[in-house]
Design an enzyme around this catalytic site. Structure first.
Site, PDB file in Angstrom:
ATOM      1  N   HIS A 157     -71.911  19.807  13.605  1.00 34.28           N
ATOM      2  CA  HIS A 157     -72.223  18.561  12.909  1.00 34.28           C
ATOM      3  C   HIS A 157     -71.863  18.667  11.423  1.00 34.28           C
ATOM      4  O   HIS A 157     -71.279  17.768  10.837  1.00 34.28           O
ATOM      5  CB  HIS A 157     -73.716  18.286  13.098  1.00 34.28           C
ATOM      6  N   GLU A 214     -47.933  20.289  26.796  1.00 35.18           N
ATOM      7  CA  GLU A 214     -48.517  21.510  26.224  1.00 35.18           C
ATOM      8  C   GLU A 214     -48.506  22.671  27.207  1.00 35.18           C
ATOM      9  O   GLU A 214     -49.023  23.734  26.896  1.00 35.18           O
ATOM     10  CB  GLU A 214     -49.930  21.240  25.686  1.00 35.18           C
ATOM     11  N   ASN A 219     -50.339  23.282  19.737  1.00 33.29           N
ATOM     12  CA  ASN A 219     -51.332  24.362  19.675  1.00 33.29           C
ATOM     13  C   ASN A 219     -51.369  25.106  21.009  1.00 33.29           C
ATOM     14  O   ASN A 219     -51.306  26.332  21.063  1.00 33.29           O
ATOM     15  CB  ASN A 219     -52.729  23.807  19.367  1.00 33.29           C
ATOM     16  N   ASP A 220     -51.481  24.347  22.090  1.00 36.94           N
ATOM     17  CA  ASP A 220     -51.488  24.993  23.403  1.00 36.94           C
ATOM     18  C   ASP A 220     -50.084  25.396  23.832  1.00 36.94           C
ATOM     19  O   ASP A 220     -49.895  26.455  24.420  1.00 36.94           O
ATOM     20  CB  ASP A 220     -52.107  24.061  24.453  1.00 36.94           C
ATOM     21  N   ARG A 265     -54.422  31.647  21.711  1.00 38.29           N
ATOM     22  CA  ARG A 265     -54.527  31.041  20.379  1.00 38.29           C
ATOM     23  C   ARG A 265     -55.788  31.445  19.630  1.00 38.29           C
ATOM     24  O   ARG A 265     -55.911  31.220  18.430  1.00 38.29           O
ATOM     25  CB  ARG A 265     -54.426  29.502  20.477  1.00 38.29           C
ATOM     26  N   CYS A 301     -48.935  15.843  18.460  1.00 34.87           N
ATOM     27  CA  CYS A 301     -50.286  15.821  17.897  1.00 34.87           C
ATOM     28  C   CYS A 301     -50.818  17.227  17.669  1.00 34.87           C
ATOM     29  O   CYS A 301     -51.970  17.402  17.299  1.00 34.87           O
ATOM     30  CB  CYS A 301     -51.232  15.027  18.778  1.00 34.87           C
TER      31      CYS A 301
HETATM   32  C1  PEP Z   1     -52.659  20.950  21.252  1.00 32.74           C
HETATM   33  O1  PEP Z   1     -52.871  21.734  22.175  1.00 32.74           O
HETATM   34  O2  PEP Z   1     -51.686  21.011  20.490  1.00 32.74           O
HETATM   35  C2  PEP Z   1     -53.603  19.859  20.987  1.00 32.74           C
HETATM   36  C3  PEP Z   1     -53.358  18.934  20.102  1.00 32.74           C
HETATM   37  O3  PEP Z   1     -54.754  19.855  21.689  1.00 32.74           O
HETATM   38  P1  PEP Z   1     -56.000  20.812  21.408  1.00 32.74           P
HETATM   39  O4  PEP Z   1     -55.738  21.528  20.113  1.00 32.74           O
HETATM   40  O5  PEP Z   1     -57.182  19.926  21.370  1.00 32.74           O
HETATM   41  O6  PEP Z   1     -55.969  21.697  22.611  1.00 32.74           O
HETATM   42 MG    MG Z   2     -54.252  21.264  23.746  1.00 38.79          MG
END
Ligand code: PEP
Ligand code: MG
Length: 660
Positions: free
Chosen positions: A308, A549, A572-573, A583, A620
């Site tokens: 939070h 991803e 990211n994934d 990660r 994203c």
């Molecule tokens: C990603 O994997 O790049 C992504 C945006 O999703 P998250 O980081 O929530 O897994």
């Molecule tokens: Mg992801």
């Protein structure tokens, strides 16, 4: 009088429904008990009721005894069977969502790599929870522990002590009511304070304190032991929402003790302008009333990137380093603190070159912020005139203002996990529909891309049982779990269809690895539409997209592109799966690099497939906000980049430079 029934209250008997149920029970003279699995609790105590952890579809028995026992049993069973009846005109307070999510690790994008490449000797490290640099006077907020007085009362003093206790409870309630009357409180904070006030008024706490005082124990000692016992009970329940109530009970106990001792609480009201707040934890009660505008930075022993505190800090642009553990005590006596919210570093009493560098960074950041403002309302275009949508990644409605203030052209990733993690129960379809509609309205006519629930075996949430898995990241997460649990997935899809009436809603699926997953989802969406139509519930259409991803999604991108309206690349994934490098594992952090040629090739393959099929290709993942990579992504054909609000203006500027 006794009757059994099946509970139809969707959320179960917690927080708001518990308050309503208790209010109803108290309107009768009779004693009222509720019994589940042989365990019984007074229905006139919200605390007792919550500890019974009554969920939807549980069988319970209502037992009443007294003059109006028949009316009482009928009314209470009636409520459990049809909780919505008679509620329309009731003023419903916002639901508290205190620290239920605190400490849970939802993977969010790590803050961007710092401008300080080199390590600073003596820097303490925590979780980078809200980016930015700060240097300021340390403001240590470690409220002293209140010790039991351990006075033994003579029989003649007991009544006076009971009266003192009653006065203290009244004073605390009055203070909480006064806070509630303030018109600067958000609905969320109002809900938090209202919940604490209800605990202060609760029979469970009061009865136990009164009983202990009657044995000759002083009021402070009695309150401490009662609060500790009730908190321990909440702590033992296997449910994060109820676990968080333990802190609430302790916070209320503390307030009552302070009133008994005639002491003022160590308050955040006196925090000097720009000071760095250092604390073990900042309770919901303190945070709800904190003068956030004056706080220069936050350092906490507890908390993670999705707690939070982290959300509030990010929403207000306050740099924060959380999860420092015991190290936070090393900072208690510091005069001054330097904080790097990008990397999660904290330095006590910075001097000389280190201080100069921090000050230079802060000045530079301020200058950059000022210079970037002109890009806030810019519509970035590629050299050929194509608009590049620069959107925001957010996970709660609290972050809307920060995203809009930054100039977000919609939301490119709304992570719905937090909505599910903040509560003891799964969020109802209505609650989700309201949330998604509010989001869509806030950004219309820009699109908001809502990602369906992406939760996995390493992050338990209330209401979903996960199997033990050897490799949770390769396990039952994202779309895999949702398709196996239509009871969870359908309410979310129905809520999204309903919200689509209110703005430009798009929906994307996480962790897709097979075309069959998209088709199964589409079939489920059609079922939801048919059901909504049959129920005469208004709904709209939304575009369906997928996150790219997994390596599988990259390899089948041409086939996926025929099925969906857009791609959003989750770097990211994608990076961790392409590089086979966890990660979250710092030991392999070097491999976890989006710029590795393997990952960049995967991005390019995806873009090529999407562009060839004529669908939108966006990104994203964290990489979307990197000015050094944006030229590459535009060259590949991406037309949407979604990032943390703090990166938006910098990205818009970079795109403007490219087309100049
Ligand atoms: C990603 O994997 O790049 C992504 C945006 O999703 P998250 O980081 O929530 O897994
Ligand atoms: Mg992801």
């Amino acid at each position: 009088m006794e009757r059994s029934t099946i509970v139809r209250v969707h959320e179960g008997l917690h927080a708001r429904p518990a308050t309503r149920f208790v209010k109803l029970a108290k309107s009768f003279e009779s004693e009222v008990e509720i019994i589940k699995n042989g365990k019984s609790a007074s229905a006139k105590s919200a605390v007792k009721l919550m500890l019974l952890a009554v969920k939807e579809n549980d069988e319970v028995t209502i037992r009443t005894k007294g003059a109006d026992e028949i009316e009482a049993v009928e009314a209470l069973v009636g409520y459990l069977e049809n909780p919505l009846a008679g509620l329309a005109e009731e003023q419903v307070p916002a639901e508290p969502d205190t620290a239920a999510a605190a400490g849970m690790t939802l993977k969010v994008e790590p803050a961007k790599p710092a401008a300080f490449e080199e390590e600073i000797a003596g820097a303490l490290k925590g979780v980078a929870a809200s980016e930015g640099y700060a240097v300021g006077a340390a403001f240590a907020h470690f409220p002293p522990e209140i010790k039991p007085e351990r006075r033994t009362l003579s029989v003649g003093d007991i009544n006076a002590e009971l009266a003192r206790f009653a006065d203290a409870v009244e004073a605390v309630q009055a203070r909480m009511n006064a806070s509630l009357a303030s018109d600067t409180l958000s609905a969320n904070d109002r809900g938090i304070i209202a919940a604490l006030r209800d605990i202060a008024a609760d029979d469970e706490l009061r009865d136990e304190v009164v009983a202990t005082i009657n044995t000759g124990s002083d009021a402070v000692t009695s309150v401490i032991s009662a609060a500790a016992r009730i908190a321990a009970q909440f702590g033992q329940v296997d449910d994060p929402y109820l676990n968080a109530r333990a802190d609430d009970v302790q916070a209320v106990g503390r307030q009552i003790c302070l009133a008994l001792l005639g002491q003022a609480d160590v308050s955040l009201d006196d925090i000097p302008e720009g000071a760095i707040l250092i604390a073990e934890d900042i309770g919901a009660w303190d945070l709800a009333r904190a003068p956030l505008k004056r706080i220069g930075g936050i350092v906490c022993g507890h908390g993670g990137a999705t707690s939070h505190i982290a959300i509030i800090a990010r929403a207000h642009g306050i740099p924060a380093v959380l999860g420092m553990g015991a190290q936070v005590h090393e900072l208690r006596l510091a005069r001054e603190i330097a904080l790097d919210g990008h990397r999660g570093h904290v330095i006590a009493n910075p001097e000389g070159a280190v201080l100069d560098r921090f000050r230079a960074r802060i000045d530079e950041a301020a200058r950059e912020r000022e210079a970037l403002k002109v890009f806030k309302d810019a519509t970035p275009r590629r050299a050929d005139g194509t608009v590049i949508e620069v959107a925001a990644n957010i996970g709660s409605l609290e972050e809307i203002d920060a995203a809009r203030d930054a100039g977000a052209m919609g939301v490119g990733l709304f992570r719905t996990e937090l909505l599910f993690m903040r509560h003891m129960h799964l969020p109802s379809e209505d609650m989700q529909a309201e949330t998604y509609a509010a989001l869509a309205k806030a950004f219309a006519p820009y699109p908001v891309i809502v990602r369906t629930l992406d939760i996995g075996g390493d992050k338990p949430i209330s209401g979903i049982e996960f199997p033990q898995e050897e490799n949770p990241f390769l396990g039952w997460r994202g779309i895999r779990m949702c398709l196996d649990r239509p009871d969870i997935f359908k309410p979310q899809l129905r809520a999204l269809l309903r919200a689509a009436v209110h703005g430009n809603v798009k929906v994307m699926l996480p962790m897709v690895a097979d075309v069959a997953e998209v088709r199964a989802t589409r079939a489920l969406i059609e079922t939801c539409k048919a059901e909504l139509a049959a129920e005469s519930v208004a709904f709209g259409e939304f575009q369906l997209g997928v996150m790219i991803e997994t390596p599988a999604a990259v390899l089948i991108a041409p086939a996926l592109a025929r099925e969906v309206a857009f791609f959003s690349i989750g770097t990211n994934d994608l990076t961790q799966y392409i590089m086979a490098a966890d990660r979250l594992n710092p030991t392999v952090a070097k491999l976890n690099d989006v710029t590795n040629v393997a990952v960049m090739s995967a991005i390019e393959m995806t873009a090529r497939a999407g562009v060839a099929a004529g669908i939108m290709v966006g990104m994203c993942g964290e990489a979307a906000g990197r000015p050094d990579l944006i030229p590459e992504f535009l060259r590949m054909g991406l037309t949407e980049l979604s990032m943390s609000p703090a990166s938006i203006q910098r990205a818009k500027k970079r795109i403007a430079e490219l087309s100049a």
